[in-house]
Design a protein around this motif. Structure first.
Motif, mmCIF file in Angstrom:
data_model
loop_
_atom_site.group_PDB
_atom_site.id
_atom_site.type_symbol
_atom_site.label_atom_id
_atom_site.label_comp_id
_atom_site.label_asym_id
_atom_site.label_seq_id
_atom_site.Cartn_x
_atom_site.Cartn_y
_atom_site.Cartn_z
ATOM 1 N N GLU A 109 97.466 35.464 62.258
ATOM 2 C CA GLU A 109 97.474 36.652 61.421
ATOM 3 C C GLU A 109 96.698 37.819 62.035
ATOM 4 O OE1 GLU A 109 97.270 36.967 56.656
ATOM 5 O OE2 GLU A 109 96.064 35.386 57.558
ATOM 6 N N GLU B 229 103.450 21.286 66.808
ATOM 7 C CA GLU B 229 103.269 20.901 65.396
ATOM 8 C C GLU B 229 101.818 20.496 65.210
ATOM 9 O OE1 GLU B 229 104.292 21.424 62.315
ATOM 10 O OE2 GLU B 229 106.148 20.242 62.447
ATOM 11 N N ALA B 230 101.080 21.278 64.419
ATOM 12 C CA ALA B 230 99.646 21.029 64.305
ATOM 13 C C ALA B 230 99.375 19.579 63.897
ATOM 14 C CB ALA B 230 99.030 21.997 63.298
ATOM 15 N N SER B 231 100.032 19.150 62.847
ATOM 16 C CA SER B 231 99.836 17.768 62.403
ATOM 17 C C SER B 231 101.167 17.157 61.979
ATOM 18 C CB SER B 231 98.859 17.721 61.221
ATOM 19 O OG SER B 231 98.966 16.492 60.533
ATOM 20 N N TYR C 67 110.754 25.381 66.721
ATOM 21 C CA TYR C 67 109.789 24.472 67.342
ATOM 22 C C TYR C 67 109.900 23.042 66.807
ATOM 23 C CZ TYR C 67 106.199 24.097 63.624
ATOM 24 O OH TYR C 67 105.515 23.793 62.476
ATOM 25 N N LYS C 68 110.464 22.899 65.594
ATOM 26 C CA LYS C 68 110.662 21.566 65.021
ATOM 27 C C LYS C 68 111.945 20.916 65.551
ATOM 28 C CE LYS C 68 108.288 22.889 60.687
ATOM 29 N NZ LYS C 68 107.157 21.970 60.498
ATOM 30 N N GLY D 49 104.234 22.394 54.660
ATOM 31 C CA GLY D 49 103.101 21.495 54.913
ATOM 32 C C GLY D 49 101.761 21.994 54.404
ATOM 33 N N LEU D 50 101.453 23.256 54.664
ATOM 34 C CA LEU D 50 100.143 23.787 54.270
ATOM 35 C C LEU D 50 99.969 23.791 52.750
ATOM 36 C CD1 LEU D 50 98.422 26.952 55.618
ATOM 37 C CD2 LEU D 50 99.324 27.009 53.305
ATOM 38 N N ASN E 113 105.311 27.022 50.826
ATOM 39 C CA ASN E 113 106.415 26.960 51.781
ATOM 40 C C ASN E 113 106.692 25.547 52.262
ATOM 41 O OD1 ASN E 113 107.583 29.651 52.792
ATOM 42 N ND2 ASN E 113 105.414 30.104 52.553
ATOM 43 N N ASP F 68 107.098 30.633 56.844
ATOM 44 C CA ASP F 68 106.020 29.750 57.250
ATOM 45 C C ASP F 68 105.908 29.813 58.757
ATOM 46 O OD1 ASP F 68 108.123 28.007 57.963
ATOM 47 O OD2 ASP F 68 106.782 26.289 57.738
ATOM 48 N N HIS G 160 94.639 33.041 55.616
ATOM 49 C CA HIS G 160 95.120 33.871 54.500
ATOM 50 C C HIS G 160 93.997 34.378 53.588
ATOM 51 C CE1 HIS G 160 98.761 30.979 55.176
ATOM 52 N NE2 HIS G 160 98.552 31.746 56.209
ATOM 53 N N ARG H 171 101.601 41.867 51.148
ATOM 54 C CA ARG H 171 100.965 40.578 51.456
ATOM 55 C C ARG H 171 99.442 40.752 51.558
ATOM 56 N NH1 ARG H 171 101.699 34.773 52.318
ATOM 57 N NH2 ARG H 171 100.134 34.204 53.836
ATOM 58 N N LEU I 299 99.733 20.176 51.472
ATOM 59 C CA LEU I 299 98.419 19.623 51.800
ATOM 60 C C LEU I 299 97.403 20.025 50.733
ATOM 61 C CD1 LEU I 299 96.893 18.049 54.145
ATOM 62 C CD2 LEU I 299 96.049 20.303 54.810
ATOM 63 N N LEU J 266 104.869 32.255 60.479
ATOM 64 C CA LEU J 266 105.216 33.577 61.013
ATOM 65 C C LEU J 266 104.440 34.631 60.235
ATOM 66 C CD1 LEU J 266 107.057 35.338 62.882
ATOM 67 C CD2 LEU J 266 108.520 35.620 60.886
ATOM 68 N N ASP J 267 103.823 35.535 60.975
ATOM 69 C CA ASP J 267 103.061 36.610 60.336
ATOM 70 C C ASP J 267 103.841 37.906 60.452
ATOM 71 O OD1 ASP J 267 100.941 38.248 59.362
ATOM 72 O OD2 ASP J 267 100.380 38.661 61.440
HETATM 73 C C1 26Q Z 1 101.228 34.307 57.284
HETATM 74 C C2 26Q Z 1 101.227 35.692 57.215
HETATM 75 C C3 26Q Z 1 102.149 36.366 56.442
HETATM 76 C C4 26Q Z 1 103.081 35.649 55.713
HETATM 77 C C5 26Q Z 1 103.066 34.270 55.765
HETATM 78 C C6 26Q Z 1 102.158 33.593 56.553
HETATM 79 C C7 26Q Z 1 102.182 32.117 56.609
HETATM 80 C C8 26Q Z 1 102.575 31.375 55.500
HETATM 81 C C9 26Q Z 1 102.605 29.988 55.551
HETATM 82 C C10 26Q Z 1 101.817 31.433 57.750
HETATM 83 C C11 26Q Z 1 101.847 30.056 57.790
HETATM 84 C C12 26Q Z 1 102.236 29.316 56.688
HETATM 85 C C13 26Q Z 1 102.313 27.869 56.665
HETATM 86 C C14 26Q Z 1 101.963 27.089 57.655
HETATM 87 C C15 26Q Z 1 102.097 25.634 57.585
HETATM 88 O O1 26Q Z 1 102.666 25.080 56.661
HETATM 89 N N1 26Q Z 1 101.561 24.929 58.581
HETATM 90 C C16 26Q Z 1 101.636 23.480 58.602
HETATM 91 O O2 26Q Z 1 100.441 22.971 58.018
HETATM 92 C C17 26Q Z 1 100.518 21.565 57.865
HETATM 93 C C18 26Q Z 1 99.272 21.106 57.129
HETATM 94 O O3 26Q Z 1 98.163 21.185 57.956
HETATM 95 C C19 26Q Z 1 100.670 20.898 59.216
HETATM 96 O O4 26Q Z 1 100.853 19.516 59.002
HETATM 97 C C20 26Q Z 1 101.868 21.465 59.969
HETATM 98 O O5 26Q Z 1 101.910 20.938 61.280
HETATM 99 C C21 26Q Z 1 101.778 22.979 60.023
HETATM 100 O O6 26Q Z 1 102.947 23.524 60.599
#
Ligand code: 26Q
Length: 825
Positions: free
Chosen positions: A371, A663-665, A561-562, A124-125, A122, A277, A327, A286, A128, A279-280
């Motif tokens: 989650e 924003e985490a990071s 939030y962004k 950032g995560l 999606n 992203d 996850h 899933r 990373l 959001l759960d």
């Molecule tokens: C969870 C449950 C069901 C379906 C989807 C999800 C889901 C999917 C993707 C929850 C979260 C994400 C992604 C989160 C994400 O990208 N977080 C970002 O992570 C970055 C790396 O650490 C940080 O820099 C960002 O601040 C943070 O928003």
């Protein structure tokens, strides 16, 4: 060892060309005369792939032979982008390929552009995880990534009449970078029931029986390190109907259709990446994806460990598993199940192994992203796992009760099971209890999780279980690949390309900050990057933008939030300010291009409204003769990794303006600064550490601090907030007048701020935001001062390499060391 590595590369350009021609004529079965760019890409990719395979095999042999501890990075997302350019650069043979391709009649840039992004994430995560794989290989860590092989990655975004339209991303048509391993499969069980049985030793054991089985098939992707022979593996699982499940009864009785339907149902598990992203939404499919992937990966890891014939208690000395967010949390439960039910270990012995194996990285404090899975759903899908979760919780709560006797409220608060209707499994709590380390991804974020959502766990486990590892980015992709000219200029001033493997060497640039020629080249490179982006914008949107204007960029997933809404409100404010000026006064203003990009989750209505407003505002401003070049508003369609590689090097100022504490990071903030762009940002996430490194005068900070956010929200709730910011009120008035189309379309965005508590504090931060943009204009007018800020900032960015970050994980969480290469090859 690097020289030795060259032996598995192409000897010279002729050797490379021979291989390309061979692949065109044999693998692709085409004649050289009708070899188009697509075929040239395919053949070049296959030629490089052949080189990677050799090192990949040797790396795996080496790692098995040395028998050292391995890292397993479990992530549902790997946002890899393109692989060819990266492969050419990492093996150090891009120059040769460039010459070879041009002799064959192709421009290497055009060939590279043919590749489809691998967009299995999606934002950032996921990105990373991709940067981490690059660093793990580049630093010679024995490491594997484990993920899902989605048939459809993140959707492609089209903008039609100003609205986002989602188009499926089918990316597997021709993918030379994956290797199906039809011999590496795992049968994964779902549903069914649990039977208690007594074994020969008189011990009660649980049997998970019945249900349905789906087959996991491994697909491997080579991950080449930079300037090292290490080539690690990314293993992605694809779902297939298990052989026993394909219903031959139906098939033979003529019910062919429904037997195919069964097959398709199995394949659905790995069909599509969930596009949310942060959001759960508790969808059964899933959860099925999560268990399917986790169970296949653990089976694989355990199988590899068993080959060593070591006793089980050595498992954590051989295996470190990192959970990328919650996850993969079911891996904790699955390993406990394997050890207790299948391998016959005692509960406590097994649990000790589990906890010492896992580390958990948290990426969010947003409550809507934490989650949770409903107990009835887990019971139905994974009955044995639910029992184990209840047992884990029981033993954990007993421990809490011993430490804090009689604190019933505490037990309720930290219970892995939330006593709601229906009951829910809190995955983050399960991940904390089942891991030996929990980390956040930037200092502020790590402090916040310890002080808020996980504070009870800090009391229970003590502070040492919690730590921070500030995110980083790979300088190979985000400097060398995305911005080759800047990389070359930096190399000329720092004594070669050593900075790509030790980013702290950038600090040598500061010695040259007053070097006239250097500064001139620096500015020329930025300008050339802006021209390239301007061309792309004109080609894709028809909008002409002036490359000498200040390029102001906000590209990231669209989320309240962004605060992209604050950015576009700011652009409207700028427009109104310009309109109110006399032509003479207007002429003195600094031209600006406001560039947006990013996807909205398909079900996120407000995010889609934001995209629509950006496009509607652009349609008005970009065609206003009074304004001309002074302000353009552009939305770049389908922001992805490849677009980022073009957009980021072209930015003068970029926006990282999340409500403080949300924003985490952020990681694009690091990419922009590393490419000689300045940033405007709130005191949030990694912005704070960027400020510490590059120094206050080089960053434009604004807005309320994270500790002020709760009191302000409270004031809004109880009618004690300041009145709506007057400039913002003026912006709303203009939207409501219909200047940008039907105001009904934007009513939700406005009322969220004006009538519903302004949760993201857009009004509270607006005046500070506008004032800071004025300060940006002021600073940009002083071009010499601006360039000094840019060079100084880049020279101080060494900390933000993902290499530093991976070394911190290796030392503080995984207890693994790099493998010396060249000794066992
Ligand atoms: C969870 C449950 C069901 C379906 C989807 C999800 C889901 C999917 C993707 C929850 C979260 C994400 C992604 C989160 C994400 O990208 N977080 C970002 O992570 C970055 C790396 O650490 C940080 O820099 C960002 O601040 C943070 O928003």
């Amino acid at each position: 060892t690097w020289r030795k590595h060259q032996t598995s590369g192409f000897k010279d350009k002729d050797g490379f060309e021979r291989e390309v021609v061979r692949h065109v004529e044999t693998t692709l079965a085409r004649s050289l005369y009708n070899c188009d760019e697509a075929a040239a890409y395919s053949a070049t990719a296959l030629a490089f792939r052949d080189r990677l395979i050799l090192e990949w095999n040797r790396t795996q042999q080496r790692q098995t032979f040395v028998d050292s501890k391995r890292v397993y990075y479990l992530s549902l997302e790997f946002l890899m982008g393109r692989a060819l350019d990266n492969a050419m650069l990492n093996v150090g043979q891009k120059e040769l390929a460039k010459v070879g391709l041009s002799e064959l009649g192709f421009r290497i840039e055009d060939v590279i552009q043919q590749e489809h992004d691998a967009a299995l994430g999606n934002g950032g995560l996921g990105r990373l995880a991709a940067c981490f794989l690059d660093s793990l290989a580049s630093l010679n860590y024995p490491a594997w990534g484990y993920g899902l092989r989605y048939r459809y990655g993140i959707f492609k975004q089209e903008i039609i009449d100003g609205y986002q339209v989602e188009v499926p991303d089918y990316w597997l048509d021709f993918n030379p970078w994956e290797f199906p391993r039809h011999d590496v499969t795992v049968d994964i069980q779902f549903y069914g029931s649990v039977e208690k049985k007594t074994n020969d030793a008189g011990r009660t054991v649980c049997h998970w029986e019945g249900g349905e089985t789906v087959k996991a098939v491994a697909y491997d992707m080579p991950i080449p390190g930079h300037a090292t022979p290490t080539t690690n593996n990314l293993r992605l699982w694809s779902s297939k109907a298990a052989s026993g499940e394909f219903d031959f009864q139906k098939f033979n009785s003529g019910d062919y259709e429904s037997s195919v339907a069964d097959q398709q149902r199995a394949e659905t598990i790995s069909a599509v990446l969930y596009p949310n992203d942060n959001l759960d939404r508790g969808k059964e499919l899933r959860l099925k994806q999560q268990y399917f992937w986790v169970a296949a990966s653990l089976y694989d890891i355990v199988r590899r460990f068993k080959k060593t014939k070591r006793p089980w208690n050595e498992f954590p000395e051989q295996v470190a598993i990192q959970l990328n967010d919650t996850h993969p949390t079911l891996a904790i439960v699955e390993l406990q199940r394997i050890l207790v039910d299948l391998e016959g270990l005692e509960w406590d012995e097994a649990w000790n192994i589990v906890v010492n194996t896992f580390g958990y990285t948290n990426h969010t404090v947003l409550p809507e992203a934490l989650e949770k899975w409903s107990v009835p759903l887990v019971q139905h899908l994974l009955p044995r796992h639910l029992q184990i979760i209840y047992d884990i919780n029981l033993f954990f709560l007993q421990k809490v009760e011993r430490k804090f006797p009689g604190d019933v409220q505490l037990l309720r608060d930290v219970s892995i099971i939330e006593e709601s209707q229906p009951k829910m499994v809190r995955m983050a709590y399960l991940a904390i209890v089942g891991s030996h380390k929990v980390n956040g991804v930037a200092e502020l974020h790590s402090e916040l999780i310890q002080a808020t959502i996980f504070k009870d766990f800090v009391r229970i486990f003590g502070p040492d279980k919690f730590t921070n590892v500030t995110n980083g980015i790979t300088p190979r992709r985000w400097l060398h690949q995305a911005n080759p000219r800047l990389s070359e200029l930096i190399a000329s001033k720092t004594g070669g390309y050593g900075f790509l493997k030790d980013l702290t060497q950038l600090n040598q640039l500061e010695l040259h900050v007053n070097d006239k020629q250097f500064r001139k080249e620096w500015a020329e490179i930025k300008y050339a990057n802006k021209v390239r982006l301007a061309k792309h914008i004109t080609a894709t949107t028809g909008i002409t933008v002036n490359p000498t204007a200040l390029f102001d960029v906000q590209v990231k997933r669209i989320h309240e939030y962004k605060r992209q809404q604050m950015n576009i409100f700011g652009a409207i404010h700028r427009y109104l300010t310009l309109k109110a000026m006399s032509p003479e006064e207007r002429q003195k203003q600094l031209p600006r291009v406001s560039i947006f990009g990013g996807k909205a989750a398909p079900g996120y209505w407000m995010a889609k409204q934001i995209i629509h407003l950006i496009n509607s505002v652009g349609a008005v401003i970009n065609n206003d003769k009074d304004i001309g070049d002074l302000l353009k508003v552009v939305f770049v369609e389908d922001y992805n990794v490849s677009k980022a590689e073009m957009i980021i090097p072209a930015s003068d100022i970029s926006e990282h303006i999340s409500t403080a504490g949300t924003e985490a990071s952020g990681t694009s903030n690091m990419k922009f600064v590393l490419n000689g762009g300045l940033i405007i940002g709130t005191c949030d996430g990694a912005n704070i550490e960027i400020t510490r490194e590059i120094d206050e005068p080089n960053i434009f900070l604004f807005g309320h601090l994270s500790e002020e956010v709760e009191p302000l929200r409270h004031a809004h709730r109880y009618g004690a907030a300041s009145p709506l910011d007057p400039d913002l009120a003026r912006v709303f008035e203009e939207i409501e007048k219909g200047t940008f189309g039907n105001p009904q379309d934007f009513a939700g965005m406005i009322s969220a701020v004006r009538d519903h508590g302004d949760y993201y504090l857009v009004s509270d931060d607006f005046s500070s935001y506008i004032a800071t943009h004025d300060a940006v204009d002021e600073a940009y007018r002083d071009q010499e001062g601006w360039i000094t800020k840019c060079i100084t900032s880049v020279s101080r960015m060494g900390f933000f390499s993902s290499d530093r970050c991976i070394n911190e994980y290796a030392e503080g969480i995984w207890n693994v060391e790099p493998l010396k290469v060249g000794e066992h090859a």
